[in-house]
Design an enzyme around this catalytic site. Structure first.
Site, PDB file in Angstrom:
ATOM      1  CG  ASN A 132      -0.181  -0.176   2.498  1.00 14.42           C
ATOM      2  OD1 ASN A 132       0.634   0.660   2.848  1.00 14.42           O
ATOM      3  ND2 ASN A 132      -0.432  -1.270   3.209  1.00 14.42           N
ATOM      4  CE  LYS A 156       9.419 -12.624 -13.800  1.00 16.06           C
ATOM      5  NZ  LYS A 156      10.004 -12.437 -15.096  1.00 16.06           N
TER       6      LYS A 156
END
Ligand code: CTP
Length: 403
Positions: free
Chosen positions: A209, A288
């Site tokens: 955030n 990944k």
């Protein structure tokens, strides 16, 4: 309140040096033992005799002008000071302080002292805004140097802008506040959480955030300057850890929960300024993730609410929560305070100008279980931190904080 306090007043060479006479006079009247050190250039603006008369002590300008053979003046003053005030502080003395230079009595004393230092800058508007001066002030602030920011108005150089020495009354008030706040949290163990958590999706991607950590870091710094032993459990934040604060770096909400739980029993005051992710990816890929499909669904699961968990556990601890809201502030803030069993809740409307994530200022309201306690105007996050901690100090000394 200033009785038995030794205040070293450093006067550097700017036109505002004459205002230092009023500062010296007010401090002496309040009972402080004021010792004035002037730079050579300050003596061009105002005579040492003025300060000598007001402080009733010799004024020192020259490092080698040792009047008392039993002591070394700059070390003696540096050791004896309860506070060193530099007013006015020119760009030059600020630069010397930041870089550890000591080529006259004032800069040498500033280097030799372990006392807290308060600086009141005064200079031309462009000098004040110069990146070099700003960087020097940031360095000093990080080391715990306190600032009384200059005012905005007509400057002696003809410009109008920020750079005018704050009025002597305001500087003296800041000195009073310093002595009042100092030691208010002595002996208290304060645990602060700050920054945003990072919830990993795979080794190179995550959810987070906009939290900058500024509010929590300001609280940690202010608590330390008020005498507390401070531990800062910090998520992602791009700020240096304040001097004298013990930092524990964590990544996810789960890491933060573990770090908080470990230290919670031994804490007296817990302030949860961190922006904790409510959800995390259900699975974290070890490699990944490749872009094979046209669409990708990420399943999130709820994180445990750290504040609510410790709210249930609390015994002697004084618990302070935060709430970032965009509407119905009072209602949501009170709801969170009660649900999470907080003693105090700091709410901010993040849609307001000058409030919330990333800004240097904040606009907050403080609530306790009886409702709104205080609504603070827009102020720096450092200012909010001091107001908040002063209230906490008052309430914890009254013995509040238990269920
Ligand atoms: N908090 C926490 N653990 C979480 C979520 C929030 O400890 N998993 C804490 C924050 O540190 C803050 C307070 O709870 O002190 C309120 O956070 P906020 O995000 O405003 O509220 P939430 O409870 O998450 O509610 P919502 O997001 O629905 O507004």
């Amino acid at each position: 309140m200033l009785r038995n306090k030794t205040i070293v007043l450093g006067v550097s060479g700017g036109i505002a040096a004459y205002k230092a006479a009023a500062i010296c006079s007010k401090l002496a009247q309040a009972g402080a033992d004021v010792r004035v050190i002037m730079t050579e250039s300050a003596t061009r603006f105002i005579a040492p005799l003025t300060f000598q008369t007001l402080s009733r002590h010799d004024v020192i300008v020259d490092t080698f002008d040792e009047k008392d053979a039993s002591v070394v003046s700059h070390i003696d003053l540096a050791d004896r000071a309860d506070l060193v005030v530099v007013a006015p502080a020119t760009a030059n003395i600020i630069g010397k302080m930041a870089h550890g230079l000591a080529d006259d009595m004032l800069s040498t004393t500033l280097l030799a002292t372990t006392a807290p230092v308060l600086v009141a800058p005064a200079m031309n508007v462009h000098m004040y805004a110069h990146p070099a001066v700003q960087a020097n002030m940031e360095t000093l602030a990080r080391r715990g140097v306190l600032f009384v920011e200059p005012g905005t108005g007509q400057l002696a150089c003809g410009y109008v802008g920020k750079g005018r020495l704050e009025e002597p009354e305001q500087i003296v008030e800041a000195i009073h506040r310093f002595f009042m706040e100092k030691g208010q949290l002595r002996g208290k163990k304060v645990l602060v959480t700050a920054g945003g958590t990072v919830e990993r999706i795979d080794p190179v991607r995550y959810l987070t955030n906009d939290s900058s950590g500024k509010m929590g870091y300001a609280i940690a710094e202010a608590a330390r300057s008020m005498g507390a032993e401070v531990t800062l459990v910090t998520g992602k934040a791009s700020l240096p850890v304040p001097e004298g604060v013990k930092a524990i770096h964590v990544e996810s909400a789960q890491n933060m929960l573990e770090a908080v739980l470990e230290r919670f029993p031994d804490s007296d005051i817990v302030i949860k300024a961190a922006a904790v992710a409510d959800y995390r990816p259900a699975e974290r890929a070890m490699q990944k993730i490749k872009k094979n499909e046209q669409e990708m669904t990420l399943t999130l699961v709820k994180n445990e609410d750290i504040l609510q968990t410790i709210g249930r556990m609390k015994k002697h601890q004084y618990l302070v929560g935060f709430a970032a809201e965009t509407e119905r502030i009072d209602e949501y803030a009170m709801g969170k305070l009660l649900k999470k069993n907080c003693d105090l809740l700091v709410a901010n409307d993040v849609t307001q100008e000058g409030a919330g994530f990333g800004t240097d200022t904040n606009v907050v309201r403080l609530y306790d279980k009886n409702g709104l306690v205080k609504s603070l105007p827009i102020m720096t996050k450092q200012g909010v931190a001091r107001e908040l901690l002063t209230l906490i100090a008052e309430r914890t000394t009254k013995g509040e904080g238990t269920n």
